[in-house]
Design an enzyme around this catalytic site. Structure first.
Site, PDB file in Angstrom:
ATOM      1  N   TYR A  92      -9.057   7.086  15.274  1.00  0.00           N
ATOM      2  CA  TYR A  92     -10.502   7.097  15.506  1.00  0.00           C
ATOM      3  C   TYR A  92     -10.906   6.206  16.686  1.00  0.00           C
ATOM      4  O   TYR A  92     -12.068   5.889  16.854  1.00  0.00           O
ATOM      5  CB  TYR A  92     -11.256   6.627  14.258  1.00  0.00           C
ATOM      6  N   LYS A 146       2.584   6.224   6.881  1.00  0.00           N
ATOM      7  CA  LYS A 146       3.485   7.343   7.133  1.00  0.00           C
ATOM      8  C   LYS A 146       4.477   6.893   8.210  1.00  0.00           C
ATOM      9  O   LYS A 146       4.671   7.559   9.237  1.00  0.00           O
ATOM     10  CB  LYS A 146       2.627   8.547   7.587  1.00  0.00           C
ATOM     11  N   ASP A 154       1.198  10.638   1.919  1.00  0.00           N
ATOM     12  CA  ASP A 154       1.145  11.989   1.339  1.00  0.00           C
ATOM     13  C   ASP A 154       1.573  11.947  -0.132  1.00  0.00           C
ATOM     14  O   ASP A 154       0.940  12.555  -0.993  1.00  0.00           O
ATOM     15  CB  ASP A 154       1.960  12.996   2.169  1.00  0.00           C
ATOM     16  N   ASP A 158     -10.032   7.000   5.231  1.00  0.00           N
ATOM     17  CA  ASP A 158     -11.178   7.897   5.171  1.00  0.00           C
ATOM     18  C   ASP A 158     -10.896   9.039   4.193  1.00  0.00           C
ATOM     19  O   ASP A 158     -11.661   9.305   3.260  1.00  0.00           O
ATOM     20  CB  ASP A 158     -11.449   8.438   6.591  1.00  0.00           C
ATOM     21  N   ASP A 214     -12.100   9.548  -0.001  1.00  0.00           N
ATOM     22  CA  ASP A 214     -12.883  10.721  -0.419  1.00  0.00           C
ATOM     23  C   ASP A 214     -12.178  11.450  -1.553  1.00  0.00           C
ATOM     24  O   ASP A 214     -12.822  11.961  -2.479  1.00  0.00           O
ATOM     25  CB  ASP A 214     -13.107  11.683   0.759  1.00  0.00           C
TER      26      ASP A 214
END
Ligand code: NAI
Ligand code: MG
Length: 325
Positions: free
Chosen positions: A119, A166, A198, A222, A226
């Site tokens: 980001y 990751k 993951d 993020d 959610d």
């Protein structure tokens, strides 16, 4: 001294839930509120989604309460987080008694890196066919986040934290993040374990009670928070805090909810819990706990908004919370 709180309701239901949060703050303390514009509506009027005076206000106020912005969200929230110098986004996701949750045993807090990763804005459309993105990870930001995580763990009743990454694929960026975060934890004597992000996504759905504080890079935080919102009963419940060295901004995780905006039926819980985080940050621990338990009581006994299966309005729920204070 009376603390100055910047209030930036923004668009859509931000205009409905932010006043609810202000009402709750007024019920527990004396603050000076200064309101400012941001989002699609002010952009339509002036061409700018984040007016300079709103940026300056957030940068100078003791804390900022933000609602949500519509299509211009990225042009508002990213600079606002920068205005308050925020390096961590704190996102609790916990299930409440009385709320129908997919996973009622969920009690998580995401500590999301808030300045870099994918980001950081280094995106390019290079040709008809090709777009690229440069991912930024620095040791300074990773270590600062880890220091915060160690303090957070020490202050709360957590045993340690989990770092989600990751690094098996992104060896240089997530590899650095992982290494730096684990090194700070070891130095500080805080228990830290790790999980591939993951695998975490599956594991947290099956056994959320296995996790507590989760430290992650920006995008992962993020998305995973959610996902956790889904486990606990929806976006209307999740608050967040963007903490900086001197300044901070508090906002519900949800957006402007155009499907219900203007109807007065938005759930104010996420915004009010964001106000509770604001109180805690400013040192009003007792007031913060009072707000938290008033919210918990109303979630358990009602009234409830439509997203939680009830028929109450934003105002009904807010009044019920204020009554309990
Ligand atoms: P959203 O969070 O606005 O809505 C998703 C769904 O959840 C909708 O069905 C909505 O009605 C429901 N919902 C959300 N908050 C609720 C609440 N407090 N009470 C009851 N129901 C609630 O996300 P969506 O639809 O993806 O985005 C809508 C707009 O919001 C977009 O323009 C997006 O750019 C913006 N947005 C802004 C954010 C911000 O300012 N931080 C964050 C996310 C989205
Ligand atoms: Mg998001």
């Amino acid at each position: 001294m009376t603390e100055e709180i910047a209030v930036v309701p923004g668009d859509g239901i931000g205009q409905e839930v932010t006043p609810a949060a202000v009402e709750v703050l007024e019920a527990v303390g004396e603050f000076e509120f200064t309101e400012a514009d941001a989002g699609d509506a002010v952009k339509d009027e002036t061409g700018e989604a984040l007016p300079e005076e709103t940026y300056e206000l957030a940068a100078s106020a003791d804390a900022t309460l933000f609602g949500a912005a519509g299509e211009s969200a990225a042009d508002v929230i990213l600079p606002l987080r920068e205005a308050v110098g925020s390096f961590v986004n704190v996102r609790p996701a916990r299930a409440y008694p009385g709320v129908d949750a997919l996973r009622p045993e969920t009690d998580l807090v995401f500590l999301r890196e808030n300045t870099e990763g994918v980001y950081s804005g280094h995106e390019n459309r290079l040709s008809e066919d090709l777009s690229t993105l440069t991912r930024v990870v620095t040791s300074s930001a990773s270590e600062r986040l880890a220091e915060f995580a160690c303090e957070y763990v020490a202050e709360g009743d957590h045993d340690g934290f989990t770092v989600a990454h990751k690094a098996n694929v992104m060896r240089e960026t997530d590899g650095r993040f992982r290494e730096d975060v684990l090194a700070v934890a070891e130095e500080r004597g805080v228990d830290a374990d790790e999980v591939l992000m993951d695998a975490f996504a599956t594991h947290v759905c099956l056994d959320p009670e296995e996790f507590g504080v989760v430290v992650c890079p920006n995008l992962a935080g993020d998305v995973l928070s959610d996902l956790a919102a889904g486990l606990v009963g929806g976006l209307g419940l999740l608050p967040s805090a963007n903490i900086g060295e001197e300044n901070a901004l508090f906002e519900p995780v949800h957006g402007t909810a155009p499907d219900i905006a203007g109807e007065g039926v938005a759930n104010p819980t996420a915004a009010i819990l964001s106000a509770a985080m604001l109180l805690d940050h400013l040192g009003y621990d007792e007031e913060s706990e009072r707000v938290d338990s008033a919210v918990t009581g109303v979630l358990e006994e009602g009234p409830r908004t439509a997203d939680l299966g009830g028929e109450a309005s934003t105002e009904d729920v807010t009044s019920a919370i204020v009554d309990r204070l």
